[in-house]
Design an enzyme around this catalytic site. Structure first.
Site, PDB file in Angstrom:
ATOM      1  N   ASP A  93       3.162   5.097  -5.508  1.00  0.00           N
ATOM      2  CA  ASP A  93       2.178   6.428  -5.356  1.00  0.00           C
ATOM      3  C   ASP A  93       3.197   7.486  -5.681  1.00  0.00           C
ATOM      4  OD1 ASP A  93       0.758   8.319  -4.487  1.00  0.00           O
ATOM      5  OD2 ASP A  93       0.355   7.688  -2.209  1.00  0.00           O
TER       6      ASP A  93
ATOM      7  N   HIS B 221      -7.805   9.901   3.251  1.00  0.00           N
ATOM      8  CA  HIS B 221      -7.506   8.875   4.398  1.00  0.00           C
ATOM      9  C   HIS B 221      -7.871   9.324   6.028  1.00  0.00           C
ATOM     10  CE1 HIS B 221      -4.717   7.789   1.105  1.00  0.00           C
ATOM     11  NE2 HIS B 221      -5.109   6.629   1.546  1.00  0.00           N
ATOM     12  N   GLY B 222      -8.037   8.418   6.539  1.00  0.00           N
ATOM     13  CA  GLY B 222      -8.324   8.775   8.115  1.00  0.00           C
ATOM     14  C   GLY B 222      -9.891   8.793   8.532  1.00  0.00           C
TER      15      GLY B 222
ATOM     16  N   ASP C 299       0.624  -1.136  -0.068  1.00  0.00           N
ATOM     17  CA  ASP C 299       0.030   0.239  -0.279  1.00  0.00           C
ATOM     18  C   ASP C 299       0.953   1.023  -0.099  1.00  0.00           C
ATOM     19  OD1 ASP C 299      -2.484   1.285   0.080  1.00  0.00           O
ATOM     20  OD2 ASP C 299      -2.342   1.482   2.498  1.00  0.00           O
ATOM     21  N   HIS C 300       0.717   2.186  -1.007  1.00  0.00           N
ATOM     22  CA  HIS C 300       1.322   3.672  -1.058  1.00  0.00           C
ATOM     23  C   HIS C 300       3.029   3.342  -0.964  1.00  0.00           C
ATOM     24  CE1 HIS C 300      -2.110   6.210  -0.407  1.00  0.00           C
ATOM     25  NE2 HIS C 300      -2.443   5.173   0.469  1.00  0.00           N
TER      26      HIS C 300
ATOM     27  N   SER D  31      -9.082   2.500   8.479  1.00  0.00           N
ATOM     28  CA  SER D  31      -9.531   3.386   9.458  1.00  0.00           C
ATOM     29  C   SER D  31     -10.376   2.632  10.123  1.00  0.00           C
ATOM     30  CB  SER D  31      -9.853   4.546   9.087  1.00  0.00           C
ATOM     31  OG  SER D  31      -8.684   5.529   8.616  1.00  0.00           O
TER      32      SER D  31
ATOM     33  N   ASN E 144     -10.369   0.520  -0.578  1.00  0.00           N
ATOM     34  CA  ASN E 144      -9.105   0.327   0.717  1.00  0.00           C
ATOM     35  C   ASN E 144      -9.943   0.595   1.974  1.00  0.00           C
ATOM     36  OD1 ASN E 144      -7.584  -0.101  -1.311  1.00  0.00           O
ATOM     37  ND2 ASN E 144      -5.845   1.561  -0.671  1.00  0.00           N
TER      38      ASN E 144
HETATM   39  P1  13P Z   1      -9.331   4.796   5.211  1.00  0.00           P
HETATM   40  O1  13P Z   1      -8.242   5.723   6.204  1.00  0.00           O
HETATM   41  O2  13P Z   1     -10.372   5.603   4.669  1.00  0.00           O
HETATM   42  O3  13P Z   1      -9.237   3.334   5.913  1.00  0.00           O
HETATM   43  O4  13P Z   1      -8.434   4.494   3.991  1.00  0.00           O
HETATM   44  C1  13P Z   1      -7.070   3.649   3.856  1.00  0.00           C
HETATM   45  C2  13P Z   1      -6.616   3.502   2.811  1.00  0.00           C
HETATM   46  O5  13P Z   1      -6.786   4.173   1.698  1.00  0.00           O
HETATM   47  C3  13P Z   1      -5.295   2.452   2.593  1.00  0.00           C
HETATM   48  O6  13P Z   1      -4.521   2.691   1.676  1.00  0.00           O
HETATM   49  O1  G3H Z   2      -3.397   5.043   3.522  1.00  0.00           O
HETATM   50  C1  G3H Z   2      -2.846   4.570   4.531  1.00  0.00           C
HETATM   51  C2  G3H Z   2      -3.121   3.459   5.418  1.00  0.00           C
HETATM   52  O2  G3H Z   2      -4.207   3.794   6.219  1.00  0.00           O
HETATM   53  C3  G3H Z   2      -1.919   2.902   6.252  1.00  0.00           C
HETATM   54  O3  G3H Z   2      -1.907   3.714   7.076  1.00  0.00           O
HETATM   55  O4  G3H Z   2       0.940   4.543   6.954  1.00  0.00           O
HETATM   56  O5  G3H Z   2      -0.485   4.510   8.990  1.00  0.00           O
HETATM   57  O6  G3H Z   2       0.136   2.229   7.988  1.00  0.00           O
HETATM   58  P1  G3H Z   2      -0.345   3.827   7.924  1.00  0.00           P
HETATM   59 ZN    ZN Z   3      -4.507   4.945   0.571  1.00  0.00          ZN
END
Ligand code: 13P
Ligand code: G3H
Ligand code: ZN
Length: 312
Positions: A104, A180-181, A82-83, A259, A256
């Site tokens: 990303d 996000h969040g 992820d990212h 949170s 995704n």
């Molecule tokens: P949320 O913070 O909305 O759960 O998104 C998670 C996310 O995009 C992880 O890449």
């Molecule tokens: O998009 C981000 C995800 O929620 C992952 O969060 O980088 O705190 O693990 P993190």
């Molecule tokens: Zn994300």
């Protein structure tokens, strides 16, 4: 069954009008909660690991936990970065057994995003790994941004064909108003995703899988529980689940969620300690937290993603 890529999963999801849940994993209880729900509902899964998760839990522990889940469930599971923030991070995950990576570079200028994504795609495809890229930035629209600035953070549909053709990426994350969040929208406003942007992107990329980040719905009962048991989360607002369901019925194949898992786990642990202040056995408070994740993921699979009974 070994870990799978998203190629087949996304083709079936696109044609079937549903999406696959991409859930972030950081420890054993989270992996177990997600995969137990998916097993009972025969749902395909994407388990995703962020740079922060690798720093917290260690690459090897995470990959072994996910491999254990494959053995325990027999489900088609994709292990996704992820990212990914650089070619090096992506390379390390590709070399280390992941079946999918995200590069990303969405905060970089278009040409630079194309160059770095192309480089990751070349390395990944030579090794049978698929690549998610991103165009547009997930600006928090809760911020005090001017309309023009807010507008500019959405994905520009006129850029997507050139981006996908030049990079060869396998899926594309776009910005249509999610973020996000737990604080995604201004309290008092009505959250509304930009389906016009999604539809124009899909018209330009027929059959191509689209990804939505920042798709937690921030259930108010979890926020209330956290606040009831000593937390302080004013004004937490997520993406309405009916809008996510609608997106899943269109070209969105990956949604995704992180949170909401955190909220479920935290609310349950807070409640547990309020009721059992003398306990100190981690199994006692992590067991209900794992169960809360399982219930949350089961709800997402059935009511939001629509991917129950689509694993085989
Ligand atoms: P949320 O913070 O909305 O759960 O998104 C998670 C996310 O995009 C992880 O890449
Ligand atoms: O998009 C981000 C995800 O929620 C992952 O969060 O980088 O705190 O693990 P993190
Ligand atoms: Zn994300």
């Amino acid at each position: 069954m070994p870990l799978v890529t998203t190629t087949e999963l996304f083709k079936k999801a696109y044609d079937g009008g549903y999406a696959i849940g991409a859930f972030n994993v950081n420890n054993m209880e989270i992996v177990q909660g997600i995969t137990e729900a998916a097993k009972e509902l025969e749902a395909p899964l994407i388990l995703q690991v962020s740079k922060g998760a690798r720093a917290y839990a260690n690459h090897t522990y995470l990959i072994k936990l996910v491999e254990a889940a494959v053995i325990e469930t027999g489900l088609p599971i994709c292990l996704h970065l992820d990212h990914g923030d650089s070619f090096e991070t992506c390379k390390s995950c590709i070399d280390g057994g992941f079946t999918s990576v995200m590069i990303d570079a969405s905060s970089k200028p278009f040409a630079e995003n194309v160059e770095i994504t192309k480089k990751v795609v070349a390395y990944a495809h030579d090794r049978g790994v698929v690549v998610e890229a991103e165009l547009g930035t997930l600006a928090g629209i809760e911020d005090e941004v001017k309309v023009s600035a807010e507008e500019s953070s959405y994905t520009h549909p006129e850029e997507v064909e050139e981006f996908v053709t030049k990079t060869g990426c396998d899926s594309l994350a776009i910005a249509i108003g999610t973020s996000h969040g737990a604080f995604k929208f201004k309290p008092g406003t009505k959250p509304q995703l930009r389906f016009d942007v999604l539809e124009e992107v899909s018209r330009r990329l027929p059959g191509f899988p689209i990804v939505l980040h920042g798709s937690s719905s921030v259930p108010q009962e979890l926020v209330s529980k956290i606040n009831k048991f000593g937390g302080n989360m004013p004004g937490a607002i997520g993406v309405p689940e009916d809008q996510l369901r609608h997106a899943a019925s269109l070209s969105v194949c990956k949604i995704n969620i992180d949170s909401d898992l955190r909220l479920a786990m935290t609310a349950t642990v807070r409640e547990y300690f309020a009721e059992h202040p003398a306990d100190f056995d981690p199994r006692q408070y992590l067991k209900p937290a794992r169960q809360a994740i399982k219930e949350l993921v089961a709800h997402k699979i059935v009511d939001v993603l629509g991917c129950d009974h689509k694993a085989f």
